[in-house]
Design an enzyme around this catalytic site. Structure first.
Site, short mmCIF file in Angstrom:
data_model
loop_
_atom_site.label_atom_id
_atom_site.label_comp_id
_atom_site.label_asym_id
_atom_site.label_seq_id
_atom_site.Cartn_x
_atom_site.Cartn_y
_atom_site.Cartn_z
CB ILE A 6 -3.20 -8.99 1.97
CG1 ILE A 6 -2.87 -10.40 2.45
CG2 ILE A 6 -3.81 -8.15 3.09
CD1 ILE A 6 -1.66 -10.49 3.34
CB CYS A 7 -7.27 -5.57 -0.34
SG CYS A 7 -7.68 -3.87 -0.74
CG LEU A 8 -3.39 -3.81 5.44
CD1 LEU A 8 -4.66 -3.47 6.20
CD2 LEU A 8 -2.53 -4.76 6.26
#
Length: 159
Positions: free
Chosen positions: A96-98
């Site tokens: 996840i890119c968060l």
């Protein structure tokens, strides 16, 4: 319950995670849940996130894994989608890119914050840093086609 490490830092991580678990049990949020995988090890959790009603993910449930480092809450946990996920900010391996799980992490965040942030991400991707460029392009260009593609993907998975 056994502690994971012999040092006081490890003990404080376990205490923090125990407190967060109690908070999740006492004040559950509809559509979100997370629990340790084993009572002997509070540093590995599994969770579920239901897609927000006003998103293409409405009605879908996704499994995630959370692995807490020795320096939690000063370092973020590693969070991945275990369920197949097609989303601009999630790669095919579930990474996840968060920002709140990376450079914007704060020790005031907790498991509930993470779950809420992931649920919000499902309805509002950050297409300025996509991990899935095809999904990001379709989200920006044609949300109806995005929703159709998503429905097709999850029909195949659920069959």
């Amino acid at each position: 319950m056994t502690k994971r490490t012999g040092n006081s830092d490890g003990q404080s991580v376990i205490q923090r995670l125990h407190n967060e678990l109690v908070q999740l049990i006492m004040s559950p949020t509809p559509g979100l849940s997370a629990f340790p995988d084993h009572e002997e090890n509070l540093t590995k959790w599994s969770g579920t996130i239901t897609g927000p009603d006003d998103s293409p993910y409405a009605g879908l449930r996704f499994k995630i894994s959370l692995t807490f480092p020795d320096r939690y809450p000063y370092e973020p946990p590693k969070v991945k989608f275990v369920s197949p996920m097609w989303h601009p900010n999630v790669d095919l391996s579930g990474n996840i890119c968060l920002d709140v799980l990376k450079e914007k992490w704060s020790a005031v965040y907790n498991v509930q914050t993470i779950l809420l942030s992931l649920q919000a991400l499902l309805g509002e991707p950050n297409n300025s840093s996509p991990l899935n460029a095809i999904a990001a392009e379709l989200w920006d260009g044609d949300k109806e086609e995005y929703a159709r593609k998503l429905a097709t993907i999850y029909e195949e998975i659920l069959d």
